[in-house]
Design an enzyme around this catalytic site. Structure first.
Site, mmCIF file in Angstrom:
data_model
loop_
_atom_site.group_PDB
_atom_site.id
_atom_site.type_symbol
_atom_site.label_atom_id
_atom_site.label_comp_id
_atom_site.label_asym_id
_atom_site.label_seq_id
_atom_site.Cartn_x
_atom_site.Cartn_y
_atom_site.Cartn_z
ATOM 1 C CG ASN A 160 36.819 47.546 54.362
ATOM 2 O OD1 ASN A 160 36.859 47.096 53.225
ATOM 3 N ND2 ASN A 160 36.096 47.005 55.326
ATOM 4 N N PRO A 184 36.709 49.334 41.614
ATOM 5 C CG PRO A 184 38.743 50.487 41.550
ATOM 6 C CD PRO A 184 37.711 49.824 40.673
ATOM 7 N N GLY A 239 30.663 44.933 50.362
ATOM 8 C CA GLY A 239 30.280 46.303 50.713
ATOM 9 C C GLY A 239 29.068 46.294 51.612
ATOM 10 C CD GLU A 261 31.987 37.357 51.424
ATOM 11 O OE1 GLU A 261 31.890 37.559 52.634
ATOM 12 O OE2 GLU A 261 32.167 36.233 50.938
ATOM 13 C CB CYS A 295 32.842 43.401 57.074
ATOM 14 S SG CYS A 295 34.108 42.210 56.683
ATOM 15 C CD GLU A 473 35.077 37.267 48.574
ATOM 16 O OE1 GLU A 473 35.515 37.961 49.502
ATOM 17 O OE2 GLU A 473 34.850 37.711 47.433
HETATM 18 P P1 NAP Z 1 29.469 50.465 49.802
HETATM 19 O O1 NAP Z 1 29.071 51.868 49.913
HETATM 20 O O2 NAP Z 1 28.422 49.440 49.665
HETATM 21 O O3 NAP Z 1 30.505 50.393 48.606
HETATM 22 C C1 NAP Z 1 31.073 49.185 48.148
HETATM 23 C C2 NAP Z 1 31.304 49.276 46.650
HETATM 24 O O4 NAP Z 1 30.053 49.432 45.974
HETATM 25 C C3 NAP Z 1 32.145 50.489 46.235
HETATM 26 O O5 NAP Z 1 32.923 50.149 45.119
HETATM 27 C C4 NAP Z 1 31.086 51.497 45.878
HETATM 28 O O6 NAP Z 1 31.520 52.537 45.043
HETATM 29 C C5 NAP Z 1 30.080 50.606 45.175
HETATM 30 N N1 NAP Z 1 28.751 51.193 45.107
HETATM 31 C C6 NAP Z 1 28.192 52.130 45.901
HETATM 32 N N2 NAP Z 1 26.931 52.399 45.513
HETATM 33 C C7 NAP Z 1 26.679 51.612 44.435
HETATM 34 C C8 NAP Z 1 25.548 51.422 43.597
HETATM 35 N N3 NAP Z 1 24.406 52.067 43.788
HETATM 36 N N4 NAP Z 1 25.643 50.527 42.596
HETATM 37 C C9 NAP Z 1 26.775 49.851 42.391
HETATM 38 N N5 NAP Z 1 27.885 49.976 43.154
HETATM 39 C C10 NAP Z 1 27.840 50.844 44.176
HETATM 40 O O7 NAP Z 1 30.311 49.983 51.080
HETATM 41 P P2 NAP Z 1 31.538 50.718 51.758
HETATM 42 O O8 NAP Z 1 31.046 51.821 52.590
HETATM 43 O O9 NAP Z 1 32.587 51.002 50.771
HETATM 44 O O10 NAP Z 1 32.098 49.526 52.669
HETATM 45 C C11 NAP Z 1 31.676 49.333 53.970
HETATM 46 C C12 NAP Z 1 30.690 48.180 54.059
HETATM 47 O O11 NAP Z 1 31.258 47.003 53.490
HETATM 48 C C13 NAP Z 1 30.368 47.821 55.484
HETATM 49 O O12 NAP Z 1 29.006 47.566 55.642
HETATM 50 C C14 NAP Z 1 31.158 46.547 55.716
HETATM 51 O O13 NAP Z 1 30.649 45.733 56.731
HETATM 52 C C15 NAP Z 1 31.121 45.910 54.380
HETATM 53 N N6 NAP Z 1 32.218 44.973 54.209
HETATM 54 C C16 NAP Z 1 31.910 43.642 54.166
HETATM 55 C C17 NAP Z 1 32.916 42.710 54.035
HETATM 56 C C18 NAP Z 1 32.576 41.257 53.989
HETATM 57 O O14 NAP Z 1 33.418 40.468 53.584
HETATM 58 N N7 NAP Z 1 31.380 40.842 54.366
HETATM 59 C C19 NAP Z 1 34.254 43.120 53.926
HETATM 60 C C20 NAP Z 1 34.531 44.491 53.964
HETATM 61 C C21 NAP Z 1 33.492 45.404 54.100
HETATM 62 P P3 NAP Z 1 31.899 53.968 45.697
HETATM 63 O O15 NAP Z 1 33.030 53.755 46.608
HETATM 64 O O16 NAP Z 1 32.236 54.816 44.532
HETATM 65 O O17 NAP Z 1 30.673 54.407 46.435
#
Ligand code: NAP
Length: 494
Positions: A160, A184, A239, A261, A295, A473
């Protein structure tokens, strides 16, 4: 590429960056990157695996002794050069972010500036990693505390904010004297590689920053190699909560330090004494940035019964006027969602809410027309009369949907706000000073926006509590996440 070319051609990379070299993946398999506005393929990058991850960790580990031996001043100078390169390429980076992530160009420019601000901030903080001299507890002793880099850091980032999320991990790690391996998200690898190219151009030594790209299917094996690797001492992740927990479990055997995060499900409360115009304005800023895919995006909007109608009316007029379209059109305010899975989730939440009694005051459906001519657009939506039976109460919608819940007392709404496993951010609007301090003290989140919809800043600590994770962060606290505290005790002193 689309009509936005030319983006500076050397920023468009199709290889991993490992040990200062641009390399194809060991398996020679590829991942296609798509423009979320159209689905058109805009590039390809390696679909890496464990061997690539291992090589990156070896490169980072090899670069570590020399990097941690540099002075903080030297690291700061290199970070400043990287910062200058990012700003000099800001327009190209913004186009690239818009192209692979879909946010409107104005917002993408904002992301570049925001991400760059972390690089500058940590260049400045690098020279302030102070230790302590502790008054000796026994005669003839000196007791000192020094801060040392943790070692190799693995950074895993979401789609995002493809530039900002990476910058705010890599910059403090480098400032602290750590080296980095990064993966990434599948949807947005190109921005990360461009950032690595600029780090290379800025003269960061080979192996200090390494980027390995992988598909969603290979994420677990690629990152898994780092979880199991004792050379990697720290995982910094942004994530979903589910993946954050998997990383915590997966790194338990090597007991790595973690910064997580995670997801938000933020409440946004409008009290009866609020400035309604300001609250509408604040919600528009907080909710619709990046099409609601943040997020800290307000997911549950609680409005006091006495001002509910007025607030709903003003908000609906503003939301109905938002323009949906591709990032390349200057007038677009809401771009495409990241992919079809995101649209399906939003639609599921909206239909579930309507089936359980909500009313769509505006929007409530996907969009496809001459301007928003693609598969992933969703109409900015306001749902009235939401309740706690609906999926959008307990799950993050991650889209341009506002759900309005009624409440009648402060006690009740604070309870509702905290009735979630998440604890990242909360917002409230009130003009009562006593209530402001009372409520901000009772909200169980890492961040509280008080009469403010946009609080993110490199100078402030960003992060959550509960199942939104741990670690911060930005700010002076951000550097500590990458430092180990070492106590030195010298005896036999006269
Ligand atoms: P995600 O599915 O958890 O993915 C985040 C990262 O983790 C991506 O690089 C993803 O790769 C990788 N990943 C996925 N499955 C994995 C696994 N089993 N093992 C290791 N790495 C893995 O999250 P998203 O859908 O991209 O992002 C949305 C989420 O992030 C939301 O819940 C949002 O609230 C949260 N977020 C939090 C913050 C904060 O600062 N707290 C900021 C932004 C977003 P792939 O893309 O290849 O799946």
């Amino acid at each position: 590429m689309s009509e936005w070319t030319p983006i500076r051609s050397d920023l468009l990379r199709d290889r991993n960056f490992i040990g200062g070299a641009w390399r194809i993946g060991r398996e020679d398999t590829w991942l296609e990157v798509a423009d979320p506005a159209t689905g058109a393929v805009i590039g390809r990058v390696p679909d890496s695996g464990a061997r690539d991850a291992d090589e990156a960790a070896a490169a980072a580990s090899g670069a570590l002794p020399a990097w941690r031996a540099t002075t903080a001043r030297d690291r700061a100078q290199l970070l400043k050069r990287w910062h200058a390169r990012i700003l000099a390429s800001a327009e190209d980076l913004a186009k690239l972010i818009s192209l692979e992530q879909g946010k409107p160009l104005g917002e993408a420019r904002g992301e570049v500036a925001y991400g760059a601000s972390y690089v500058e901030w940590f260049a400045e903080e690098a020279v302030r990693a102070y230790g302590d001299i502790i008054p000796a507890a026994a005669a003839g002793r000196r007791m000192m505390v020094v801060k040392e880099p943790l070692g190799v850091v693995a950074a895993i980032t979401p789609w995002n904010f493809p530039l900002a999320m990476l910058a705010r991990k890599v910059a403090p790690a480098l400032a602290a004297g750590c080296t980095v391996v990064a993966k990434p998200a599948e949807d947005t690898p190109l921005t990360a590689l461009a950032l690595a190219r600029l780090a290379e151009e800025a003269g960061l030594p080979a192996g200090t920053v390494n980027v390995v790209t992988a598909s969603r299917g290979n994420a677990a094996v690629t990152v898994g190699a780092w979880l199991a690797d004792p050379r990697v001492r720290k995982i910094t992740f942004t994530g979903s909560t589910a993946v954050g927990k998997a990383l915590a479990r997966g790194s338990a055997d090597t007991l790595k330090k973690l910064s997580l995060e995670l997801g938000g499900n933020a409440p946004f409360i409008v009290f009866e004494d609020a400035d309604i115009g300001a609250a509408v304005e604040g919600l528009m800023r907080a909710k619709f940035r990046n099409g609601g895919q943040t997020c800290v995006s307000p997911n549950r909007v609680y409005v006091h019964d006495a001002v509910y109608e007025e607030f709903a009316q003003q908000l609906t007029a503003r939301v109905a006027a938002l323009r949906v379209g591709p990032a390349k059109l200057a007038e677009s305010q809401i771009g495409p969602m990241i992919n079809s899975r995101a649209v399906e989730k939003i639609e599921r939440h909206v239909q579930d809410a309507i089936a359980r009694g909500a009313t769509a005051l505006t929007g409530g459906h996907p969009v496809r027309d001459e301007i928003a001519d693609g598969p992933n657009y969703y109409a900015p939506t306001v749902l009235g009369e939401a309740n706690h039976e609906m999926a959008l109460f307990s799950e993050e919608t991650f889209g341009p949907v506002v759900a309005l819940f009624r409440f009648r007392s402060e006690e009740e709404v604070v309870r509702y706000a905290n009735d979630t496993p998440y604890g990242l951010a909360a917002y409230f609007y009130s003009r009562d000073v006593s209530r402001i301090w009372r409520v901000s003290g009772r909200l169980e989140t890492g961040i509280v926006g008080i009469n403010e919809g946009a609080f993110a800043s490199e100078a402030a600590p960003f992060g959550g509590i509960k199942e939104s994770g741990y670690g911060r962060e930005g700010s002076r606290y951000g550097l500590d996440e990458y430092l180990a505290t070492k106590y030195l005790c010298q005896g036999e002193l006269a």
